[in-house]
Scaffold this motif. Structure first.
Motif, PDB file in Angstrom:
ATOM      1  N   ILE A 233       0.832  -1.204   0.000  1.00  0.00           N
ATOM      2  CA  ILE A 233       0.000   0.000   0.000  1.00  0.00           C
ATOM      3  C   ILE A 233       0.870   1.259   0.000  1.00  0.00           C
ATOM      4  CG2 ILE A 233      -1.673   1.336   1.335  1.00  0.00           C
ATOM      5  CD1 ILE A 233      -2.813  -1.314   2.317  1.00  0.00           C
ATOM      6  N   GLY A 234       1.910   1.265   0.845  1.00  0.00           N
ATOM      7  CA  GLY A 234       2.744   2.450   0.970  1.00  0.00           C
ATOM      8  C   GLY A 234       3.591   2.743  -0.253  1.00  0.00           C
ATOM      9  N   PHE A 235       4.037   1.700  -0.954  1.00  0.00           N
ATOM     10  CA  PHE A 235       4.939   1.883  -2.094  1.00  0.00           C
ATOM     11  C   PHE A 235       4.309   2.708  -3.218  1.00  0.00           C
ATOM     12  CE2 PHE A 235       6.682   0.248  -6.157  1.00  0.00           C
ATOM     13  CZ  PHE A 235       7.991   0.700  -6.013  1.00  0.00           C
ATOM     14  N   VAL A 271      13.544   3.328  -4.109  1.00  0.00           N
ATOM     15  CA  VAL A 271      14.262   2.199  -4.713  1.00  0.00           C
ATOM     16  C   VAL A 271      14.428   1.060  -3.700  1.00  0.00           C
ATOM     17  CG1 VAL A 271      16.504   1.451  -5.634  1.00  0.00           C
ATOM     18  CG2 VAL A 271      15.461   3.568  -6.455  1.00  0.00           C
ATOM     19  N   LEU A 272      14.709   1.405  -2.449  1.00  0.00           N
ATOM     20  CA  LEU A 272      14.852   0.372  -1.413  1.00  0.00           C
ATOM     21  C   LEU A 272      13.547  -0.391  -1.214  1.00  0.00           C
ATOM     22  CD1 LEU A 272      17.038   2.268   1.227  1.00  0.00           C
ATOM     23  CD2 LEU A 272      17.686   0.206  -0.046  1.00  0.00           C
ATOM     24  N   TYR A 276      12.771  -4.249  -1.819  1.00  0.00           N
ATOM     25  CA  TYR A 276      12.151  -5.133  -0.823  1.00  0.00           C
ATOM     26  C   TYR A 276      11.022  -5.955  -1.437  1.00  0.00           C
ATOM     27  CZ  TYR A 276       8.840  -6.511   2.789  1.00  0.00           C
ATOM     28  OH  TYR A 276       7.953  -7.222   3.557  1.00  0.00           O
ATOM     29  N   LEU A 277      10.137  -5.288  -2.197  1.00  0.00           N
ATOM     30  CA  LEU A 277       9.028  -6.012  -2.810  1.00  0.00           C
ATOM     31  C   LEU A 277       9.544  -7.068  -3.790  1.00  0.00           C
ATOM     32  CD1 LEU A 277       6.487  -3.114  -3.443  1.00  0.00           C
ATOM     33  CD2 LEU A 277       6.418  -4.845  -1.648  1.00  0.00           C
ATOM     34  N   HIS A 278      10.606  -6.733  -4.517  1.00  0.00           N
ATOM     35  CA  HIS A 278      11.184  -7.713  -5.439  1.00  0.00           C
ATOM     36  C   HIS A 278      11.813  -8.870  -4.663  1.00  0.00           C
ATOM     37  CE1 HIS A 278      13.169  -9.359  -8.965  1.00  0.00           C
ATOM     38  NE2 HIS A 278      14.319  -9.334  -8.296  1.00  0.00           N
ATOM     39  N   GLY A 297      14.936   0.662   4.112  1.00  0.00           N
ATOM     40  CA  GLY A 297      14.029   1.665   3.575  1.00  0.00           C
ATOM     41  C   GLY A 297      13.435   2.526   4.677  1.00  0.00           C
ATOM     42  N   PHE A 298      13.092   1.913   5.795  1.00  0.00           N
ATOM     43  CA  PHE A 298      12.538   2.632   6.945  1.00  0.00           C
ATOM     44  C   PHE A 298      13.560   3.625   7.498  1.00  0.00           C
ATOM     45  CE2 PHE A 298      11.500   2.389  11.664  1.00  0.00           C
ATOM     46  CZ  PHE A 298      10.495   3.323  11.593  1.00  0.00           C
TER      47      PHE A 298
END
Length: 322
Positions: A233-235, A271-272, A276-278, A297-298
């Motif tokens: 959701i956040g991406f 990008v981070l 992560y999703l990848h 990323g955080f």
């Protein structure tokens, strides 16, 4: 543009009250954990080997319906009070907007307030199940730290925004970015707890405090799924915020992208999260490796919020601090 001082005071009062209520919820959750821990210890001491717990049903004895344990009742109270805190914080944001006659996202105080409110709302949506109660304490700690910093170090009096922010792009760009940041707060805490949970498995020694805390959390897979679902959701939200910011930059400065520190750090964070999703969908990276990327990323988001805004000078230096 005139400022309504009365509404501004009510806004500040609602913000301070919301912070106090969040702190009360955290206290209730800590007491809930302590009472649950004490109850488990007492039951182990009272139950003889091969016996039954004191006060439990025995053949030929009719017992009344058992009352909910104190820890469960405290958890229910804390979750109910949490709605009051979220309502007060949202009221604070709305009153700030009416007091200033503008969208209430013109400085870091207002941004952090919106981001933490978004984190709380996302938590209420995704963590309403009772199995997540133990995680709320870990989410409230960074929220309270951020709200304390926003209400003290980062606080700005209600006032008009600088001319560069007097644009219809402000509600679109900054709102989406702040909400995305709040979603990433939940995601980052979930990944941190996932990594912690893996180090404290279910069979941890009962006398181990770290293991006892871990057992109050959801299992590792549940935490990992929560981090993944919230990042999904956040991406796109954060990505849309970056794109809208580029469009605003073209209208304000005559270029879409200039590698300003804020733009660069936002792009790195984006990008981070893409990585992560990848990684989360790649075999061999789904567990700790992907979680560490999410944590990175955080950290990039926090660096972007504090270091870039307060230390590094650039075109996005609108903290509102003097």
């Amino acid at each position: 543009m005139s400022i309504d001082d009365t509404l501004a005071r009510y806004s500040d009062l609602a913000y301070e009250t919301a912070s106090a209520v969040y702190a009360l919820v955290l206290l209730l959750l800590i007491v809930q954990y302590a009472s649950a821990r004490a109850r488990q210890v007492t039951e182990r001491e009272l139950v003889p080997a091969g016996g039954v717990a004191a006060g439990s049903d025995t053949p030929g004895k009719i017992s009344e319906e058992p009352r909910a344990p104190l820890s469960e009742r405290l958890g229910n109270i804390a979750f109910s009070v949490l709605f009051v805190a979220v309502g007060l914080q949202i009221a604070s944001i709305v009153l700030r907007g009416f007091a200033t006659g503008r969208f209430p996202l013109g400085n870091m105080y207002e941004f952090v307030s919106m981001a933490t409110a978004a984190a709380a709302v996302v938590g209420l949506v995704f963590m309403r199940d009772q199995r997540y109660r133990g995680m709320w304490a870990f989410l409230l700690v960074p929220m309270l730290i951020l709200m304390f910093l926003a209400g003290t170090v980062l606080y700005s009096d209600a006032a008009p925004v600088v001319p560069a922010l007097q644009s219809f792009w402000l509600p679109l760009h900054v709102t989406i970015v702040s909400i995305g940041s709040g979603v990433f707060l939940v995601s980052g805490i979930a990944s941190l707890l996932f990594l912690y949970r893996l180090r404290q498995p279910e069979g941890a020694e009962s006398g181990n405090v770290l293991g006892a805390v871990a057992r109050r959390l959801p299992d590792a897979r549940t935490l990992d799924r929560l981090a993944y679902r919230t990042t999904i959701i956040g991406f796109p939200l954060f990505g849309a915020g970056v794109i809208l910011g580029a469009i605003w930059a073209e209208a304000a400065w005559g270029r879409f992208w200039g590698w300003d520190p804020k733009e660069t750090c936002s792009f790195i964070a984006w990008v981070l999260y893409a990585a992560y999703l990848h990684a989360r969908a790649t075999s061999g990276w789904r567990d700790t490796k992907a979680a560490w990327i999410n944590v990175a990323g955080f950290v990039a988001m926090l660096f972007n919020l504090f270091i870039i805004n307060l230390v590094v000078s650039g075109l996005h230096s609108y903290s509102g601090l003097t």
